[in-house]
Design a protein around this motif. Structure first.
Motif, PDB file in Angstrom:
ATOM      1  N   PRO A   1      43.857 -17.417  68.111  1.00 31.58           N
ATOM      2  CA  PRO A   1      43.394 -16.129  68.649  1.00 31.58           C
ATOM      3  C   PRO A   1      44.574 -15.155  68.731  1.00 31.58           C
ATOM      4  O   PRO A   1      45.732 -15.582  68.679  1.00 31.58           O
ATOM      5  CB  PRO A   1      42.918 -16.501  70.053  1.00 31.58           C
ATOM      6  N   PRO A   2      44.303 -13.849  68.871  1.00 28.70           N
ATOM      7  CA  PRO A   2      45.405 -12.898  69.073  1.00 28.70           C
ATOM      8  C   PRO A   2      46.151 -13.271  70.356  1.00 28.70           C
ATOM      9  O   PRO A   2      45.523 -13.574  71.365  1.00 28.70           O
ATOM     10  CB  PRO A   2      44.692 -11.557  69.241  1.00 28.70           C
ATOM     11  N   HIS A   3      47.475 -13.302  70.313  1.00 29.92           N
ATOM     12  CA  HIS A   3      48.244 -13.645  71.515  1.00 29.92           C
ATOM     13  C   HIS A   3      49.701 -13.232  71.357  1.00 29.92           C
ATOM     14  O   HIS A   3      50.139 -12.834  70.283  1.00 29.92           O
ATOM     15  CB  HIS A   3      48.158 -15.147  71.800  1.00 29.92           C
ATOM     16  N   LEU A   4      50.423 -13.362  72.465  1.00 23.98           N
ATOM     17  CA  LEU A   4      51.873 -13.146  72.454  1.00 23.98           C
ATOM     18  C   LEU A   4      52.502 -14.527  72.482  1.00 23.98           C
ATOM     19  O   LEU A   4      52.124 -15.345  73.316  1.00 23.98           O
ATOM     20  CB  LEU A   4      52.265 -12.331  73.694  1.00 23.98           C
ATOM     21  N   ALA A   5      53.430 -14.810  71.565  1.00 27.04           N
ATOM     22  CA  ALA A   5      54.023 -16.148  71.489  1.00 27.04           C
ATOM     23  C   ALA A   5      55.501 -16.128  71.838  1.00 27.04           C
ATOM     24  O   ALA A   5      56.236 -15.221  71.428  1.00 27.04           O
ATOM     25  CB  ALA A   5      53.841 -16.706  70.078  1.00 27.04           C
ATOM     26  N   LEU A   6      55.926 -17.126  72.608  1.00 29.09           N
ATOM     27  CA  LEU A   6      57.361 -17.353  72.827  1.00 29.09           C
ATOM     28  C   LEU A   6      57.697 -18.743  72.304  1.00 29.09           C
ATOM     29  O   LEU A   6      57.150 -19.737  72.776  1.00 29.09           O
ATOM     30  CB  LEU A   6      57.722 -17.264  74.323  1.00 29.09           C
TER      31      LEU A   6
ATOM     32  N   THR B   1      46.849 -13.061  76.273  1.00 27.40           N
ATOM     33  CA  THR B   1      47.129 -14.498  76.210  1.00 27.40           C
ATOM     34  C   THR B   1      48.582 -14.690  75.810  1.00 27.40           C
ATOM     35  O   THR B   1      49.079 -14.013  74.913  1.00 27.40           O
ATOM     36  CB  THR B   1      46.222 -15.189  75.157  1.00 27.40           C
ATOM     37  N   LEU B   2      49.266 -15.621  76.498  1.00 26.88           N
ATOM     38  CA  LEU B   2      50.666 -15.911  76.193  1.00 26.88           C
ATOM     39  C   LEU B   2      50.769 -17.393  75.831  1.00 26.88           C
ATOM     40  O   LEU B   2      50.266 -18.237  76.575  1.00 26.88           O
ATOM     41  CB  LEU B   2      51.501 -15.602  77.434  1.00 26.88           C
TER      42      LEU B   2
ATOM     43  N   LEU C   1      60.151 -14.014  70.228  1.00 34.81           N
ATOM     44  CA  LEU C   1      58.930 -13.417  70.766  1.00 34.81           C
ATOM     45  C   LEU C   1      58.153 -12.835  69.602  1.00 34.81           C
ATOM     46  O   LEU C   1      58.697 -12.069  68.805  1.00 34.81           O
ATOM     47  CB  LEU C   1      59.286 -12.286  71.739  1.00 34.81           C
ATOM     48  N   LEU C   2      56.885 -13.212  69.484  1.00 37.04           N
ATOM     49  CA  LEU C   2      56.077 -12.743  68.355  1.00 37.04           C
ATOM     50  C   LEU C   2      54.731 -12.197  68.831  1.00 37.04           C
ATOM     51  O   LEU C   2      54.127 -12.752  69.744  1.00 37.04           O
ATOM     52  CB  LEU C   2      55.801 -13.902  67.391  1.00 37.04           C
ATOM     53  N   ASP C   3      54.308 -11.141  68.187  1.00 36.97           N
ATOM     54  CA  ASP C   3      52.961 -10.634  68.427  1.00 36.97           C
ATOM     55  C   ASP C   3      52.082 -11.238  67.333  1.00 36.97           C
ATOM     56  O   ASP C   3      52.280 -10.964  66.143  1.00 36.97           O
ATOM     57  CB  ASP C   3      52.963  -9.101  68.340  1.00 36.97           C
ATOM     58  N   VAL C   4      51.146 -12.092  67.732  1.00 34.03           N
ATOM     59  CA  VAL C   4      50.337 -12.822  66.760  1.00 34.03           C
ATOM     60  C   VAL C   4      48.904 -12.269  66.748  1.00 34.03           C
ATOM     61  O   VAL C   4      48.201 -12.323  67.753  1.00 34.03           O
ATOM     62  CB  VAL C   4      50.297 -14.332  67.101  1.00 34.03           C
TER      63      VAL C   4
END
Ligand code: KG4
Ligand code: ZN
Length: 341
Positions: free
Chosen positions: A131-136, A270-271, A145-148
């Protein structure tokens, strides 16, 4: 689709067999890991030549163990995958070459996978869909840090300017006389200490950007050591728990603050946390609290998928294979392969 994946980018040799269909939770039939941490501990860090020799020793028994545990034969496998970078060249070569050889022998395709994409999607193995999320991603070699937006669409928002978070744990542990790998040792020792005992810097927190820097924190620990023990700078035994707890807290504060800032900027609710450092319980608790307060959903990878493993490589391979990706048999390894150019 049945994937057999190999991982040998650093000091863990791993083989996994994973079954998955597009958009469905993946089924980990086997995930075998042979850690070399004990071997490298005596050198205070990973020795590349020793690592690659051990990869070639462990790989074949691991593959046999994986097929036995999964109850499948090599001929049942639809796709053979391996980490092709980033990592140690001589270590990457072992896993990638073995996976290609297996692919040729079984008459099936080969797929090269970026180790960091494995970490990135590791919190989603039991969901299947990204799903769309912010990833660390916090590992020994990377802090990203990625915007997915989805499995094939992500962009880098921030990274470290010097040491990775795990690298800082390992280097500070070494300064404190704790064995390699330092992260778990610092976490253990920190349990008896006060996180506010030493006022270590939260580097780049006031900087509006989303990059990190951990080398100043490392230097601050060093200065504190010589300050507390001018004679030889070794840590006073009574200080150790407080030093570990205070250092750990400084790393956590920066990671939490920047990740929440990034999620807000990217408009993600979502993280997702991944990588070896995300095994740290204090870090998980801090993220859980901060995400609750900010109204964000927090997803973490199962502990068995946080450190280096091949199941996450198999899952990343499944996601790519479902989109039609295949690699050539002469595809090279890439020790400095970036996740996002
Ligand atoms: O993801 P990983 O297994 O390998 C890389 O791709 O680098 O991460 C290894 C890193 C090491 O730096 C190790 O010290 C750190 O993860 N680590 C931890 C903990 N467990 C492993 N750091 C902090 N707390 C932990 N409990
Ligand atoms: Zn890793």
């Amino acid at each position: 689709m049945l994937v057999l994946a190999l991982e040998s980018s650093c000091d863990e040799t791993a083989a996994a067999i994973v079954r998955g269909e597009p958009g469905e939770p993946a089924d980990i039939l086997a995930s075998e890991v042979a850690s070399q941490a004990e071997i490298h501990r005596q050198y205070g860090g990973v020795v590349p030549e020793v690592a690659s020799r051990n990869h070639s020793l462990h790989l074949r028994p691991l593959v046999e163990q994986a097929t036995r545990r999964a109850g499948v034969g090599l001929r049942d496998v639809d796709l053979f995958a391996a980490t092709s970078g980033p990592g140690l060249a001589s270590s990457l070569l072992i896993g990638a070459t073995a996976a290609k050889a297996l692919a040729v022998a079984a008459g099936r395709p080969f797929l090269a996978i970026n180790h960091l994409e494995g970490h990135l999607f590791s919190p989603f193995v039991d969901r299947g869909r990204i799903p769309p999320h912010l990833a660390l991603i916090v590992s020994g070699g990377h802090t990203l840090l990625l915007d997915v937006a989805g499995a094939s669409d992500y962009r880098k928002l921030g990274t470290t300017r010097d040491d990775a978070a795990g690298e800082a744990f390992d280097k500070v542990a070494k300064m404190l006389g704790l064995p390699y790998p330092g992260g778990p040792e610092i976490e253990k020792t920190a349990a008896g200490g006060r996180p506010d005992a030493f006022d270590f810097p939260r580097s780049m927190l006031r900087d509006p950007g989303l990059d990190f820097s951990f080398s100043g924190l490392k230097t601050a620990v060093l200065y504190t050591l010589t300050d507390r023990n001018p004679e030889d700078g070794t840590p006073l035994p009574d200080d150790l728990p407080d030093l570990c707890a205070s250092f750990q807290q400084a790393v956590i504060d920066v990671l939490v603050a920047k990740s929440l800032r990034a999620a807000k900027r990217a408009g993600r609710d979502t993280l997702a946390l991944s990588g070896g450092v995300s095994l740290n319980r204090a870090l998980r608790e801090a993220f859980a609290g901060a995400c609750r307060d900010a109204g964000l959903e927090l997803l973490t990878a199962d502990p068995s998928l946080c450190g280096d493993n091949a199941a996450m490589i198999a899952f990343a391979a499944l996601l790519r294979a479902h989109r039609g990706h295949r690699s050539a048999l002469d595809a090279d390894i890439h020790p400095n392969l970036p996740l996002v150019p």
